[in-house]
Scaffold this active site. Structure first.
Site, PDB file in Angstrom:
ATOM      1  N   ASP A  89       0.834  -1.197   0.000  1.00  0.00           N
ATOM      2  CA  ASP A  89       0.000   0.000   0.000  1.00  0.00           C
ATOM      3  C   ASP A  89       0.868   1.245   0.000  1.00  0.00           C
ATOM      4  O   ASP A  89       2.061   1.202   0.333  1.00  0.00           O
ATOM      5  CB  ASP A  89      -0.905   0.018   1.243  1.00  0.00           C
ATOM      6  CG  ASP A  89      -1.987  -1.044   1.184  1.00  0.00           C
ATOM      7  OD1 ASP A  89      -2.271  -1.535   0.080  1.00  0.00           O
ATOM      8  OD2 ASP A  89      -2.556  -1.377   2.244  1.00  0.00           O
ATOM      9  N   LYS A 115      -3.519   3.734  -3.043  1.00  0.00           N
ATOM     10  CA  LYS A 115      -4.851   4.257  -3.330  1.00  0.00           C
ATOM     11  C   LYS A 115      -4.984   5.650  -2.732  1.00  0.00           C
ATOM     12  O   LYS A 115      -4.366   5.976  -1.727  1.00  0.00           O
ATOM     13  CB  LYS A 115      -5.937   3.353  -2.732  1.00  0.00           C
ATOM     14  CG  LYS A 115      -5.951   1.953  -3.293  1.00  0.00           C
ATOM     15  CD  LYS A 115      -7.012   1.116  -2.605  1.00  0.00           C
ATOM     16  CE  LYS A 115      -6.998  -0.304  -3.122  1.00  0.00           C
ATOM     17  NZ  LYS A 115      -8.002  -1.150  -2.454  1.00  0.00           N
ATOM     18  N   MET A 128     -10.225   6.810   8.386  1.00  0.00           N
ATOM     19  CA  MET A 128     -10.499   7.458   7.098  1.00  0.00           C
ATOM     20  C   MET A 128     -11.628   8.497   7.214  1.00  0.00           C
ATOM     21  O   MET A 128     -12.508   8.572   6.365  1.00  0.00           O
ATOM     22  CB  MET A 128     -10.863   6.408   6.037  1.00  0.00           C
ATOM     23  CG  MET A 128      -9.777   5.373   5.824  1.00  0.00           C
ATOM     24  SD  MET A 128     -10.322   3.946   4.837  1.00  0.00           S
ATOM     25  CE  MET A 128     -11.337   3.055   6.039  1.00  0.00           C
TER      26      MET A 128
END
Length: 256
Positions: free
Chosen positions: A41, A63, A175
């Site tokens: 990631d 991402k 998030m």
């Protein structure tokens, strides 16, 4: 020309922890030091990737809210393809693979393709951030229940968060920076007191870590005023206002 297929490899779903390389598990560190293919990631600390041997092949599947290098289905297919080619693949994920890491989807894809898969847990972002900020997620005088939720997901406004935050409870939001304003409005509309304390922990366990505190009613302003960026975690509850003065005094002594 042989038609014999190469022996199937294996996929390891490895938790990289919250950021500090010292918080890797011994198993994760050993796997990394012998890795040949690492699919990682974007939030994995570069110092962790440096543990891999020279010649290791890195594949970034970073991402962001606006851009995905690969969609999740493509990542699943990549892992399966590499393993079926005979490679042992380290799928390195921030925090813990099974806590908002989509590790469950990747494990399912591997099993469906007949690829052996093993999960190596990591210190989750919530546990690592809370420890680094010295915020106890549970405390006999403040909280006996903890809930983890994702603040950036489909159908956020339709989700029922009533009862997840309040007296005696701690709510940890992953998030949630980009959706700070609707999160605060949602919780207050569900009955949370506007003055309930919270902490925003940015870059937990890293040298650039910041801990910002305030009331839930001021969450959006706090995030905007301090230009908080991902990775950041939001801890809501009475525990966010507790400060262990004894521990802080010990830290100062060690610093000198």
């Amino acid at each position: 020309m042989s038609n014999v297929a190469p022996p199937a490899g294996k996929v390891w779903l490895v938790g990289a922890g919250p950021g500090d390389p010292d918080l890797l598990t011994l198993r994760a560190a050993r796997l990394l030091m012998n890795a040949r293919v690492i699919v990682h990631d974007g939030l994995v600390e570069p110092a962790i990737l440096e543990l891999a041997p020279k010649g290791a092949r890195f594949v970034s599947v970073a991402k962001s809210r606006s851009r995905h290098t690969l969609q999740q289905d493509e990542i699943n297919a990549l892992l399966v393809r590499e393993a079926l080619a005979g490679n042992e693949v380290i799928r390195l994920k921030g925090g813990d693979p099974f806590v908002f890491g989509r590790g469950g989807e990747e494990a399912e894809a591997c099993r469906a393709a007949g690829v052996p898969v093993e999960v190596v847990p990591g210190i989750s972002a919530a546990l690592g951030a809370a420890a680094a900020a010295q915020i106890p997620l549970t405390h006999r005088d403040a909280a006996s229940m903890v809930t983890f939720v994702a603040g950036q997901c489909k159908g956020l406004t339709e989700q029922d968060w009533s009862g997840l935050a309040g007296k005696g409870r701690t709510l940890v939001i992953y998030m949630g920076v980009a959706t700070a304003e609707p999160i605060a409005e949602k919780l207050i509309a569900d009955g949370l007191a506007p003055d309930m304390p919270l902490a925003v922990i940015e870059n937990a366990t890293r040298p650039s870590m910041r801990v910002l505190r305030g009331p839930i009613a001021g969450l959006a302003d706090l995030v905007q005023r301090h230009r908080v960026k991902s990775p950041a975690l939001i801890v809501i509850g009475e525990v966010a206002a507790r400060e262990d003065t004894e521990l802080r005094a010990l830290a100062r002594e060690h610093a000198h």
